[in-house]
Design a protein around this motif. Structure first.
Motif, PDB file in Angstrom:
ATOM      1  N   HIS A  91     -85.484 -37.849  52.038  1.00  7.26           N
ATOM      2  CA  HIS A  91     -85.911 -36.512  52.467  1.00  7.26           C
ATOM      3  C   HIS A  91     -85.394 -35.399  51.556  1.00  7.26           C
ATOM      4  CE1 HIS A  91     -88.023 -37.343  56.198  1.00  7.26           C
ATOM      5  NE2 HIS A  91     -87.088 -38.228  56.525  1.00  7.26           N
ATOM      6  N   PHE A  92     -84.212 -35.606  50.980  1.00  5.57           N
ATOM      7  CA  PHE A  92     -83.584 -34.538  50.180  1.00  5.57           C
ATOM      8  C   PHE A  92     -83.447 -34.928  48.720  1.00  5.57           C
ATOM      9  CE2 PHE A  92     -81.756 -34.384  54.503  1.00  5.57           C
ATOM     10  CZ  PHE A  92     -82.300 -33.183  54.913  1.00  5.57           C
ATOM     11  N   CYS A  93     -84.440 -35.647  48.209  1.00  7.77           N
ATOM     12  CA  CYS A  93     -84.338 -36.197  46.859  1.00  7.77           C
ATOM     13  C   CYS A  93     -84.264 -35.130  45.783  1.00  7.77           C
ATOM     14  CB  CYS A  93     -85.508 -37.139  46.572  1.00  7.77           C
ATOM     15  SG  CYS A  93     -87.084 -36.273  46.426  1.00  7.77           S
ATOM     16  N   ARG A  94     -84.708 -33.906  46.075  1.00  8.12           N
ATOM     17  CA  ARG A  94     -84.687 -32.851  45.051  1.00  8.12           C
ATOM     18  C   ARG A  94     -83.266 -32.510  44.626  1.00  8.12           C
ATOM     19  NH1 ARG A  94     -88.395 -28.646  48.196  1.00  8.12           N
ATOM     20  NH2 ARG A  94     -87.273 -29.680  49.885  1.00  8.12           N
ATOM     21  N   ASN A  95     -82.317 -32.769  45.539  1.00 10.87           N
ATOM     22  CA  ASN A  95     -80.907 -32.496  45.203  1.00 10.87           C
ATOM     23  C   ASN A  95     -80.177 -33.749  44.746  1.00 10.87           C
ATOM     24  OD1 ASN A  95     -81.256 -29.828  46.060  1.00 10.87           O
ATOM     25  ND2 ASN A  95     -80.832 -30.379  48.193  1.00 10.87           N
ATOM     26  N   ASN A  96     -80.938 -34.784  44.476  1.00 11.34           N
ATOM     27  CA  ASN A  96     -80.353 -36.088  44.191  1.00 11.34           C
ATOM     28  C   ASN A  96     -79.487 -36.108  42.939  1.00 11.34           C
ATOM     29  OD1 ASN A  96     -79.951 -38.861  44.543  1.00 11.34           O
ATOM     30  ND2 ASN A  96     -81.669 -39.350  43.204  1.00 11.34           N
ATOM     31  N   ASP A  97     -79.896 -35.388  41.901  1.00 11.80           N
ATOM     32  CA  ASP A  97     -79.192 -35.434  40.619  1.00 11.80           C
ATOM     33  C   ASP A  97     -78.174 -34.307  40.454  1.00 11.80           C
ATOM     34  OD1 ASP A  97     -80.490 -37.737  39.743  1.00 11.80           O
ATOM     35  OD2 ASP A  97     -82.218 -36.584  39.051  1.00 11.80           O
ATOM     36  N   LEU A  98     -78.005 -33.496  41.487  1.00 14.66           N
ATOM     37  CA  LEU A  98     -77.013 -32.426  41.414  1.00 14.66           C
ATOM     38  C   LEU A  98     -75.626 -33.002  41.657  1.00 14.66           C
ATOM     39  CD1 LEU A  98     -78.790 -29.597  43.441  1.00 14.66           C
ATOM     40  CD2 LEU A  98     -78.569 -29.766  40.961  1.00 14.66           C
ATOM     41  N   PRO A  99     -74.594 -32.444  41.007  1.00 20.08           N
ATOM     42  CA  PRO A  99     -73.237 -32.935  41.270  1.00 20.08           C
ATOM     43  C   PRO A  99     -72.820 -32.639  42.700  1.00 20.08           C
ATOM     44  CG  PRO A  99     -73.180 -30.953  39.909  1.00 20.08           C
ATOM     45  CD  PRO A  99     -74.618 -31.362  40.009  1.00 20.08           C
ATOM     46  N   LEU A 100     -71.965 -33.491  43.234  1.00 16.79           N
ATOM     47  CA  LEU A 100     -71.480 -33.302  44.595  1.00 16.79           C
ATOM     48  C   LEU A 100     -70.638 -32.033  44.689  1.00 16.79           C
ATOM     49  CD1 LEU A 100     -70.330 -36.852  45.736  1.00 16.79           C
ATOM     50  CD2 LEU A 100     -72.183 -35.508  46.695  1.00 16.79           C
ATOM     51  N   HIS A 101     -70.779 -31.346  45.784  1.00 14.41           N
ATOM     52  CA  HIS A 101     -69.946 -30.169  46.051  1.00 14.41           C
ATOM     53  C   HIS A 101     -68.501 -30.643  46.184  1.00 14.41           C
ATOM     54  CE1 HIS A 101     -68.299 -26.680  48.161  1.00 14.41           C
ATOM     55  NE2 HIS A 101     -69.377 -25.999  47.776  1.00 14.41           N
ATOM     56  N   PRO A 102     -67.524 -29.900  45.643  1.00  8.53           N
ATOM     57  CA  PRO A 102     -66.121 -30.368  45.718  1.00  8.53           C
ATOM     58  C   PRO A 102     -65.602 -30.527  47.140  1.00  8.53           C
ATOM     59  CG  PRO A 102     -66.250 -28.092  44.917  1.00  8.53           C
ATOM     60  CD  PRO A 102     -67.635 -28.637  44.898  1.00  8.53           C
ATOM     61  N   PHE A 103     -66.235 -29.850  48.103  1.00  8.35           N
ATOM     62  CA  PHE A 103     -65.793 -29.962  49.487  1.00  8.35           C
ATOM     63  C   PHE A 103     -66.895 -30.543  50.375  1.00  8.35           C
ATOM     64  CE2 PHE A 103     -63.386 -26.401  47.599  1.00  8.35           C
ATOM     65  CZ  PHE A 103     -62.139 -27.001  47.620  1.00  8.35           C
TER      66      PHE A 103
END
Length: 641
Positions: A91-103
């Motif tokens: 469902h949220f694949c558009r954010n798939n390649d973004l780095p994880l938020h530190p928190f």
């Protein structure tokens, strides 16, 4: 008579063979107990049974084979969570390649079902897992040893901990352990308090966090992280001591107390200040990394040392700052962080990818963290009033920032600073290469020991070799030829080589990874190939004593010897900080389950038949094994019961 004589002779020979076998068995048991005793330090007045010594010698990280019967049900629950993550990714694949938020925190959000292709994969794999076979293997710990662990856990007269700076298992009398804790708590660093109002501390923090959100200093994810706190389960910190067995008096009489000094650690898990500690640390790490004396790790240290061509007469100096964490006052720590934030604000902006708070807000949270370090020990409550607690996440960075200021002050007063060819520091340990005489070098520490009321420096000076971190730096063949110092891995004389036991219920990849990691560490830390071969030979010997097979060790050692050391020294520099979300099934490792990977992968390729799934799920799934309870989880505790 002949028959009678022959019969008696056979009986005598049988008895002799039985006696020899019994003697051999006894010698074997004695050797086994001798090897096991090396890994266990009994400082209590309790006499340990053989089974207790054998169980403890396996190490606190040893995992007994699990005995639970609902293995398949647990596996299905883990796959259910894996399926939820796959649906979220869909469902949220558009954010798939973004780095994880530190928190980033797992929200537990369960989306609607997805396309038929993905749902079919999930259904078919669930069926595969429901029919998975369980194999019955040999137990890795005897019934007597399991009972021994149970007896040790329920013995209220002793405390069991890992030794400070080694993996040795230490058994101490509870009374002596408490006495050592009270001795430290009766110093000027701590004060006794009534039961703390945790709710009030949390309320002050949350009020400031909400004000920061209103000012736009916090993004949505960070705000959720800091406010997602269950007030009903918050508790004070917990003090525990790691015994410094390397400082024991070996001639101590058994009738006397044998409790060594302990390193005080205050566990912050579950406290009101735990999350703001992580938040503060995120902004202080770039400041520390920007210091001119900063040493990240051993690899960083070696790279810096090996870039220097030095004169033959240079002195090698190592120093230690005694009790650095607990000998700095709150005001000086807060002021040091304030000055550092002002001086490096532009640098932080380049490094930090989330909104940077106003310095006044960050300093307010830092003040809350330091002044509300309330913890429990032996049923009583205390508060640290000087220093940063070992155990709090940002303590190393807070103290590093102040320590960097102090070293700059020392250098301002030092007449021979131009003779310092290298100066690096890792936390409370420093290393200096000095081009001058001993008296000039000692002058540095005369100034250092007069500049602060509480901090004291101890040091060693040598013309030939010095130990720093886990390396020994010395003037060898390379130094004679090119002026570059030689380096090798340093093995402490007190090292008992209590490596993870091969029979522990860990995934096979853990053992392979451990052997490879240690071999690479030796290869990276050692500049002379001949020295490296000797170290790997010793490593091989110690591994076999912990149950490892030569067949699994030898290929890794041979591969290590063929590696280019320069590539190993550069590999850490090339690692990316970007963290993307892989497809990970997290489940507890169980040696009774075979073929899990094959069953997860059996229908995975069917996702490639759908264009959208093909784009979303580019990489194969990974199985991440969490661990069952190890011996340390079973018999140690941060509180005294």
């Amino acid at each position: 008579m002949a028959r009678s004589f022959n019969k008696l002779g056979k009986i005598r020979k049988a008895k002799q063979r039985a006696g020899n076998h019994s003697s051999h068995k006894k010698r074997k048991q004695q050797a086994k107990m001798k090897n096991a005793s090396v890994h266990v330090k009994n400082l209590s007045f309790r006499s340990l049974k053989d089974a207790e010594i054998l169980a403890l010698s396996k190490g606190l990280n040893f995992i007994p084979n699990p005995t639970n019967k609902n293995v398949k049900a647990l596996l299905q629950n883990d796959f259910k969570e894996f399926s939820r993550k796959l649906r979220c990714k869909y469902h949220f694949c558009r954010n798939n390649d973004l780095p994880l938020h530190p928190f980033y925190e797992n929200t537990g959000y369960t989306p609607e079902k997805t396309c038929q292709t993905l749902e079919t994969y999930i259904d078919k794999t669930q069926i595969e897992l429901s029919s998975i076979e369980l194999y019955r293997g040999a137990n890795n710990i005897s019934t007597q040893e399991r009972k021994a662990l149970h007896d040790l856990k329920n013995d209220q007269s002793i405390v069991i901990k890992k030794a400070d700076k080694s993996n040795t298992v230490v058994i101490m009398d509870k009374k002596e352990y408490i006495k050592e804790g009270i001795r430290q708590l009766n110093t000027h660093h701590y004060e006794s308090v009534e039961k703390p109002n945790i709710a009030e501390i949390n309320s002050i923090i949350q009020e400031r966090v909400r004000a920061m959100k209103e000012k736009g200093s916090l993004d949505k994810q960070t705000f959720h992280y800091l406010t997602n706190v269950n007030e009903t389960v918050l508790r004070p910190g917990r003090l525990y001591l790691l015994p410094k067995v390397h400082k024991l008096n070996t001639n101590q009489n058994n009738a006397e107390s044998k409790m060594p000094p302990g390193r005080p650690i205050v566990s912050q898990i579950g406290t009101a200040t735990e999350k703001i500690g992580h938040y503060i640390d995120h902004f202080l790490v770039p400041i520390v990394r920007n210091q001119d004396t900063y040493i990240k790790d051993t690899t960083d240290f070696i790279n810096k040392i090996e870039s220097l061509k030095l004169p033959s007469s240079c002195l090698l100096i190592s120093y230690d700052i005694t009790s650095m964490y607990t000998n700095m006052t709150f005001p000086e720590l807060i002021d040091a962080v304030k000055r550092a934030l002002e001086d490096t604000r532009a640098h932080i902006h380049k490094m930090i990818k989330i909104p940077i708070p106003d310095p006044t807000d960050l300093l307010f949270l830092l003040k809350c963290l330091l002044e509300n370090n309330v913890f429990e020990f032996n049923g009583h409550y205390y508060r640290q009033i000087i220093g940063a607690a070992m155990g709090a996440v940002p303590s190393p960075e807070i103290c590093d920032i102040r320590m960097h200021e102090i070293t700059k002050q020392i250098l301002c007063l030092y007449e021979h600073k131009q003779n310092i060819l290298f100066h690096g520091r890792f936390r409370d340990d420093g290393f200096i290469i000095f081009n001058g005489n001993r008296n000039e070098a000692e002058r540095f520490f005369t100034i250092a020991n007069s500049i602060h009321n509480l901090l004291k420096f101890t040091y060693e000076i040598s013309e030939s070799s010095m130990v720093f971190l886990d390396t020994e730096i010395y003037k060898g063949n390379r130094f004679e030829n090119s002026g570059i110092l030689d380096i090798k891995t340093y093995i402490k004389p007190t090292n008992t080589f209590q490596y993870l036991h091969r029979s522990s219920a860990h995934n096979k990849a853990v053992f392979t990874g451990f052997i490879k990691g240690e071999c690479i560490r030796h290869a990276r830390n050692t500049s002379d190939k001949d020295v490296l071969r000797k170290q790997l030979l010793e490593f091989n010997f110690q591994l076999t004593k912990r149950g490892y097979s030569k067949h699994e060790i030898k290929p890794i050692i041979e591969e290590t010897l063929s590696l280019d050391r320069q590539n190993l020294l550069q590999s850490n520099r090339n690692k990316s900080n970007t963290k993307t979300i892989p497809n990970v099934l997290v489940t507890k490792y169980d040696p009774r389950i075979k073929g899990l990977k094959n069953r997860i992968m059996k229908h995975w390729k069917s996702l490639q038949n759908d264009d959208y799934c093909k784009m979303v799920f580019k990489s194969d799934p990974i199985i991440g094994f969490s661990k069952h309870k190890n011996i340390g989880d079973m018999i140690t505790n941060s509180t005294l019961t």
